[in-house]
Design a protein around this motif. Sequence first.
Motif, PDB file in Angstrom:
ATOM      1  N   ILE A 127       0.843  -1.199   0.000  1.00 16.72           N
ATOM      2  CA  ILE A 127       0.000   0.000   0.000  1.00 16.72           C
ATOM      3  C   ILE A 127       0.884   1.257   0.000  1.00 16.72           C
ATOM      4  O   ILE A 127       0.645   2.206  -0.746  1.00 16.72           O
ATOM      5  CB  ILE A 127      -0.954  -0.024   1.212  1.00 16.72           C
ATOM      6  CG1 ILE A 127      -2.030  -1.114   1.003  1.00 16.72           C
ATOM      7  CG2 ILE A 127      -1.636   1.339   1.415  1.00 16.72           C
ATOM      8  CD1 ILE A 127      -2.821  -1.462   2.243  1.00 16.72           C
ATOM      9  N   LEU A 130       2.636   1.571  -3.397  1.00 18.57           N
ATOM     10  CA  LEU A 130       1.688   1.938  -4.457  1.00 18.57           C
ATOM     11  C   LEU A 130       1.290   3.415  -4.340  1.00 18.57           C
ATOM     12  O   LEU A 130       1.110   4.094  -5.345  1.00 18.57           O
ATOM     13  CB  LEU A 130       0.446   1.043  -4.352  1.00 18.57           C
ATOM     14  CG  LEU A 130      -0.217   0.625  -5.658  1.00 18.57           C
ATOM     15  CD1 LEU A 130       0.772   0.031  -6.647  1.00 18.57           C
ATOM     16  CD2 LEU A 130      -1.343  -0.357  -5.406  1.00 18.57           C
ATOM     17  N   ALA A 131       1.182   3.903  -3.101  1.00 16.65           N
ATOM     18  CA  ALA A 131       0.827   5.314  -2.898  1.00 16.65           C
ATOM     19  C   ALA A 131       1.940   6.228  -3.425  1.00 16.65           C
ATOM     20  O   ALA A 131       1.672   7.224  -4.098  1.00 16.65           O
ATOM     21  CB  ALA A 131       0.567   5.585  -1.419  1.00 16.65           C
ATOM     22  N   ARG A 134       1.891   6.122  -7.131  1.00 22.91           N
ATOM     23  CA  ARG A 134       0.786   6.919  -7.666  1.00 22.91           C
ATOM     24  C   ARG A 134       1.194   8.391  -7.772  1.00 22.91           C
ATOM     25  O   ARG A 134       0.935   9.046  -8.779  1.00 22.91           O
ATOM     26  CB  ARG A 134      -0.459   6.776  -6.803  1.00 22.91           C
ATOM     27  CG  ARG A 134      -1.648   7.529  -7.403  1.00 22.91           C
ATOM     28  CD  ARG A 134      -2.942   7.141  -6.789  1.00 22.91           C
ATOM     29  NE  ARG A 134      -3.081   7.634  -5.438  1.00 22.91           N
ATOM     30  CZ  ARG A 134      -4.248   7.922  -4.877  1.00 22.91           C
ATOM     31  NH1 ARG A 134      -5.355   7.758  -5.556  1.00 22.91           N
ATOM     32  NH2 ARG A 134      -4.306   8.345  -3.642  1.00 22.91           N
TER      33      ARG A 134
ATOM     34  N   SER B   2      -5.692   4.491   2.857  1.00 17.90           N
ATOM     35  CA  SER B   2      -4.886   3.914   1.791  1.00 17.90           C
ATOM     36  C   SER B   2      -5.715   3.651   0.548  1.00 17.90           C
ATOM     37  O   SER B   2      -6.936   3.675   0.565  1.00 17.90           O
ATOM     38  CB  SER B   2      -4.289   2.606   2.270  1.00 17.90           C
ATOM     39  OG  SER B   2      -5.277   1.621   2.209  1.00 17.90           O
ATOM     40  N   LEU B   3      -5.011   3.377  -0.529  1.00 20.02           N
ATOM     41  CA  LEU B   3      -5.668   3.064  -1.789  1.00 20.02           C
ATOM     42  C   LEU B   3      -6.590   1.871  -1.662  1.00 20.02           C
ATOM     43  O   LEU B   3      -7.644   1.807  -2.254  1.00 20.02           O
ATOM     44  CB  LEU B   3      -4.606   2.692  -2.834  1.00 20.02           C
ATOM     45  CG  LEU B   3      -3.778   3.802  -3.448  1.00 20.02           C
ATOM     46  CD1 LEU B   3      -2.769   3.205  -4.391  1.00 20.02           C
ATOM     47  CD2 LEU B   3      -4.672   4.767  -4.172  1.00 20.02           C
ATOM     48  N   SER B   4      -6.164   0.888  -0.877  1.00 25.20           N
ATOM     49  CA  SER B   4      -6.883  -0.382  -0.850  1.00 25.20           C
ATOM     50  C   SER B   4      -7.969  -0.434   0.206  1.00 25.20           C
ATOM     51  O   SER B   4      -8.799  -1.308   0.173  1.00 25.20           O
ATOM     52  CB  SER B   4      -5.893  -1.513  -0.599  1.00 25.20           C
ATOM     53  OG  SER B   4      -4.888  -1.479  -1.556  1.00 25.20           O
ATOM     54  N   GLU B   5      -7.944   0.489   1.139  1.00 23.62           N
ATOM     55  CA  GLU B   5      -8.851   0.338   2.265  1.00 23.62           C
ATOM     56  C   GLU B   5     -10.219   0.980   2.058  1.00 23.62           C
ATOM     57  O   GLU B   5     -11.176   0.609   2.692  1.00 23.62           O
ATOM     58  CB  GLU B   5      -8.194   0.922   3.520  1.00 23.62           C
ATOM     59  CG  GLU B   5      -7.119  -0.005   4.054  1.00 23.62           C
ATOM     60  CD  GLU B   5      -6.243   0.674   5.078  1.00 23.62           C
ATOM     61  OE1 GLU B   5      -6.298   1.909   5.187  1.00 23.62           O
ATOM     62  OE2 GLU B   5      -5.504  -0.032   5.758  1.00 23.62           O
ATOM     63  N   GLU B 218      -7.656   0.064  -5.220  1.00 28.50           N
ATOM     64  CA  GLU B 218      -7.202  -1.242  -5.706  1.00 28.50           C
ATOM     65  C   GLU B 218      -8.021  -2.355  -5.058  1.00 28.50           C
ATOM     66  O   GLU B 218      -8.263  -2.328  -3.847  1.00 28.50           O
ATOM     67  CB  GLU B 218      -5.713  -1.442  -5.356  1.00 28.50           C
ATOM     68  CG  GLU B 218      -5.152  -2.742  -5.908  1.00 28.50           C
ATOM     69  CD  GLU B 218      -3.732  -3.028  -5.420  1.00 28.50           C
ATOM     70  OE1 GLU B 218      -3.413  -2.673  -4.269  1.00 28.50           O
ATOM     71  OE2 GLU B 218      -2.968  -3.624  -6.185  1.00 28.50           O
TER      72      GLU B 218
END
Lengths: 181, 232
Positions: A127, A130-131, A134, B2-5, B218
Amino acid sequence: MLCIVGRMAIGHVLLGILERRPAHGYDVKRIHDERFPSAKPLAYGQVYAALAKLAKDGLVEVAETHQEGGPERTTYAITPAGVESLRAWLGATESAGPYAADELVRKTVTSLLRGSDATAFLQRQRITHLAVMRDLVAARAEAPSAAVSIAIDHTISHLDADLRWLETAAERAAADRTRSA
Amino acid sequence: MSLSERSGSAALLDAQAIRKSFGRTDALQGASMSVAAGEIVAITGPSGSGKSTLLLCAAGVLRPESGRVTYDGQLLDDLGEAERSRLRRRDFGLVLQFGQLVPELTAAQNVALPLLLDRHDKAASFAAARSWLERLDADELADARPGEMSGGESQRVAIARALVSGPRVIFADEPTGALDTVNGERVLQVLLDVARETAASLVLVTHDNRVAASADREIVLRDGCNEQRVDV
């Protein structure tokens, strides 16, 4: 010579900046940070120390010193020996990098060797990576020149390698747990 | 956060607890995904984790054995085949890895096809097709057939075809998978730009971390299920 090349990476980056035109420390730092937007910004102390070392080695020389109200400013210019040293550095390949020493690997391997479940760490790390990626992808889309895009590409490629390694590590950790169960 | 949460709130498209098998292979074993209007979502995971199958179920191309797919409040299972086809032509745009253009047709004819199938005026359909080809820097390909195009060119034509009907949801299955880095970036950027300009939702299936990093959120699949987040 190879030893000097290895030790003087920042110095050579500064030589590359000064080859275009003489500049004082403040400008050298600013140009460096613009040229390498995804690198850690240089500290002024680091710049002045590197310039002093380059001057001592005869690779740059003081072109001008002037003071107008504020602090004294010294303008540095590259010397012919500096140009030669820069050319040698640019022509020498770098080692691929000791990944075993990377903090990421140290943590994951230590965690696995302790018998801990590394899955949560690996997920969180993905995570985080990836952040950052990005932000870099967005910065690259706005990059003012191909040179800046290329510099960002390098960081993105390394993050991508880390991410692929993290995916493999997660799969191996899961397989390892299944085997031990 | 976060992106995934983050979870997709106010979903425009929602696929829940989807199960789908091919012969004896269980491709999906209760996977879920959702996308809000204007949201960009990446579906990632190892090969064989069910990413493409989930996308095709959500897009109404495949019928799941169990689970619910809802689009704009409408259960897809309640629609007949003709209605599903119409929905796919009008509201959904689908981009696959290798373009999947009709080889006998020119680029302009390929792009105009969804509008012509939907009985739009012929001249208007071709005008729209040419306008989209131009938007994708592919106007010089209008009269070329797929066999005469490079991978990147075919993919840009395929994107024009997916976008010509003004979809509210764009589905892209490995849209950059067959392209080199620079062409892949260009194709991805077009998809992102169009999705943002038209406030369309974009669902990207990808194994490319750079593509995943371009999404707002994601969704990670593993063995046909959503990956469980582990908290310590």
